[in-house]
Design an enzyme around this catalytic site. Structure first.
Site, PDB file in Angstrom:
ATOM      1  N   ARG A 198       0.854  -1.191   0.000  1.00 37.04           N
ATOM      2  CA  ARG A 198       0.000   0.000   0.000  1.00 37.04           C
ATOM      3  C   ARG A 198       0.896   1.249   0.000  1.00 37.04           C
ATOM      4  O   ARG A 198       1.962   1.255   0.618  1.00 37.04           O
ATOM      5  CB  ARG A 198      -0.843  -0.042   1.281  1.00 37.04           C
ATOM      6  N   THR A 225      -8.667   0.697  -9.238  1.00 34.40           N
ATOM      7  CA  THR A 225      -8.272  -0.591  -8.720  1.00 34.40           C
ATOM      8  C   THR A 225      -8.506  -1.694  -9.751  1.00 34.40           C
ATOM      9  O   THR A 225      -9.401  -1.594 -10.554  1.00 34.40           O
ATOM     10  CB  THR A 225      -9.158  -0.894  -7.493  1.00 34.40           C
ATOM     11  N   ASN A 269      -6.341   4.265  -6.938  1.00 35.15           N
ATOM     12  CA  ASN A 269      -7.564   4.809  -6.348  1.00 35.15           C
ATOM     13  C   ASN A 269      -8.573   5.167  -7.424  1.00 35.15           C
ATOM     14  O   ASN A 269      -9.172   4.306  -8.017  1.00 35.15           O
ATOM     15  CB  ASN A 269      -7.288   5.961  -5.389  1.00 35.15           C
ATOM     16  N   SER A 294     -10.128  -0.713   1.199  1.00 32.31           N
ATOM     17  CA  SER A 294     -11.212  -1.699   1.183  1.00 32.31           C
ATOM     18  C   SER A 294     -10.856  -2.891   0.302  1.00 32.31           C
ATOM     19  O   SER A 294     -11.703  -3.757   0.064  1.00 32.31           O
ATOM     20  CB  SER A 294     -12.493  -1.069   0.636  1.00 32.31           C
ATOM     21  N   GLY A 296     -13.697   0.487  -4.762  1.00 33.06           N
ATOM     22  CA  GLY A 296     -13.748   1.163  -3.459  1.00 33.06           C
ATOM     23  C   GLY A 296     -14.414   0.267  -2.416  1.00 33.06           C
ATOM     24  O   GLY A 296     -14.243  -0.957  -2.436  1.00 33.06           O
TER      25      GLY A 296
END
Ligand code: DON
Length: 577
Positions: free
Chosen positions: A106, A386, A406, A458, A480
């Site tokens: 991340r 994503t 994102n 998420s 998301g």
């Protein structure tokens, strides 16, 4: 007792509404097409060219991890809306012998970031350029290359080198590939902000002339960047020429990422989060993703009820699913964040006993109000755009990988001279605790912006085991917070409703994320009478239906065959041999 009550409710629905009994639970499958089938290996990704590259790596003797790295690099070229080297993600690995690993790559907030960086002097959240979604300041330090570096060093086959996994994508960037209508129109659709950044405007918008279906789409700077990274190795991105180009463009444009930030970026191994649903082990991503915890919380709450008898699309089931989701997402907002910065009571949240307590507040025929459903009480001191793709190799090793920049086309910034489209992952922090982000998620103090911290995600790469402990299927999604709903409904569709992987992914789904207090639903996903029953319980629906995430997955059949599935909601190809 509760189970019995719900069986009666479900029976009543079916009897009254359809005049049928529960003797043979119905399977409602929206998909007519069969999943792709192969004997030995399979890649399911959102672009055919990327899937082919992954298959080729395995044909050359690479394992699922090697293939996953090559697919990830290829998607950065052929799926620029989400595939990336300018973003980050999570890789979940399950070897045939049972070893299970999670790599957290991340993005990290640059050191200069702090709690109020996206708030103006009056305390309002900054929108547009300079805020957490658009422009140079929206980006976290990318983790993709470091994550792939770690995956290869620790879990690769050892037969293929770093260079072997990057090189197949270089000609795709240098010589180009033919644009589909979908990608050509999507690029133009994002012109408002892409046009503001010179390299984005030139590369992705053809200097304002835009691309058409069938055009050859070339990314020469990205080809050069990939060549450098292939030849000099992954550290090139963080300490070499690429790092210098990123840091200097950031500096020239009021961005935050410095050479020091890039040098300090670290991928991390995390302990996968585990739970069970009706006796099947579920393995998923722990914090800094909320995905695994929220999914396990919902599944734990639902386990008490006979979901199979209620039927896939019934008001009875969706009522319970909504109520369980409302509670798990309320907990997400309060408790979940980067575990290196905040206490996240993960074990308590996913415990069956906590689910039993949370479930008590759910009434059979009455919707709760989100403003009255607060986070639950757990012990804090426990000691402590994503895209998803899935790979199964000939040995039966599995990789479930979700990574992202994102929003579609991330921050819209392409770093000068590199072809690297940067993420806007800073928006996954609470820009101001309590104010909704891009996805309408309201998040809390634990997920505030801090230098060096990872924003709460998420993303939910997941692997589900058969009762004998072998891999049954792997799945993940983009979208998301809706990712979590897509993944958990796929799990429910397979385990409770007996669907195959394609049916389970394609079937209509719903989503409720606590706030806003409304159910998102899909076009043709719910019948008017089902909605009427749910409205009668007090549920509210979003004004307009829309697709809820898009998933890819692979199932391993009883006969050992690999079954790959791409969501009907999006492009992609499941290819195997
Ligand atoms: O990490 C997250 O949860 C988000 N950044 C994921 C964004 C996403 O899935 C956008 N996809 N269409």
């Amino acid at each position: 007792m509760i189970r019995a009550t719900y069986r009666r409710v479900a029976t009543a629905f079916l009897l009254i509404t359809f005049g049928i009994t529960l003797a043979a639970p119905a399977v409602y499958a929206s998909a007519a097409r069969e999943p792709a089938r192969a004997r030995s290996a399979m890649v399911a990704s959102q672009h055919e060219l990327a899937s082919k590259i992954g298959v080729e790596v395995m044909r050359r003797g690479g394992n699922a991890v090697d293939a996953a790295i090559a697919v990830g690099i290829a998607l950065a070229v052929v799926y620029p809306e989400a595939g990336n080297i300018g973003g980050g993600g999570f890789m979940l690995i399950r070897f045939k012998d049972g070893r299970t690993h999670a790599i957290d790559y991340r993005e990290m907030a640059p050191a200069a970031a702090h709690r109020d960086i996206f708030v103006d002097k009056d305390g309002n959240v900054i929108r547009g350029e300079g805020g957490s979604t658009i422009g140079y300041r929206a980006s976290g330090v990318p983790g993709t290359i470091a994550g792939f570096e770690m995956a290869l060093a620790k879990f690769g086959s050892g037969k293929l080198k770093w260079k072997d996994l990057i090189e197949p994508s270089i000609p795709l960037a240098r010589d180009g590939y033919v644009l589909t209508n979908r990608l050509a129109s999507l690029l133009e659709g994002y012109k408002e902000h892409l046009s503001k950044y010179p390299d984005s405007n030139r590369i992705f918008l053809n200097n304002g002339k835009y691309f058409k279906e069938g055009d050859l789409f070339k990314q020469p700077e990205l080809a050069m960047t990939l060549k450098r990274i292939a030849e000099k190795g992954p550290r090139e991105f963080y300490e070499g020429e690429t790092a210098k180009l990123i840091a200097s463009d950031m500096k020239a444009n009021n961005g935050l990422i410095t050479l020091e930030d890039l040098k300090n970026y670290k991928a991390k191994e995390r302990t996968p989060i585990r739970g069970t649903y009706r006796g099947h082990e579920i393995i998923s991503m722990p914090p800094p993703s909320s995905g695994g915890i929220v999914m396990l919380q919902v599944l734990n709450m639902l386990e008490e009820w006979d979901i199979a008898s209620m039927g896939h699309n019934s008001a009875a089931k969706y009522h319970l699913f909504t109520e369980a989701s409302r509670r798990a997402f309320a907990d997400r907002a309060e408790y979940m964040a980067d575990p290196d910065f905040a206490d996240v009571p993960a074990a308590s949240l996913v415990s069956k006993s906590y689910a039993a307590t949370r479930r008590k507040g759910i009434e059979p025929k009455k919707a709760s109000l989100s403003r009255e459903v607060k986070f639950g009480e757990v012990s804090i001191s426990e000691g402590q755009d994503t895209t998803h793709y899935t790979v199964v190799d000939p040995a039966g090793n599995v990789v479930s990988n979700t990574y992202t920049i994102n929003d579609l086309y991330g921050s819209r910034v392409t770093i000068k001279g590199t072809g690297i489209l940067m993420n806007d992952e800073m928006d996954d922090f609470a820009a101001r605790p309590g104010v909704p982000n891009l996805f309408g998620l309201v998040q809390g103090e634990r997920n505030k912006v801090e230098g060096g911290k990872r924003p709460l995600s998420s993303m939910t790469p997941t692997i589900v085991l058969r009762k004998d402990g072998s891999v049954w299927f792997a799945v993940g999604a983009r979208g998301g917070p809706r990712i979590i709903s897509a993944v958990m409904q796929t799990v429910i569709n397979v385990i409770d409703h007996g669907m195959n992987i394609q049916q389970a992914i394609d079937a209509p789904r719903i989503h409720h994320q606590w706030l806003p207090d409304e159910i998102f639903h899909e076009p043709y996903g719910l019948s008017p009478d089902t909605m009427a029953i749910m409205r009668g319980f007090g549920h509210k629906f979003a004004d307009r239906p829309g697709n809820i995430a898009s998933a890819t997955g692979i199932m391993i059949g009883n006969d050992g065959a690999r079954y790959g599935a791409i969501d009907s909601r999006s492009d992609g190809a499941a290819i195997g041999y």
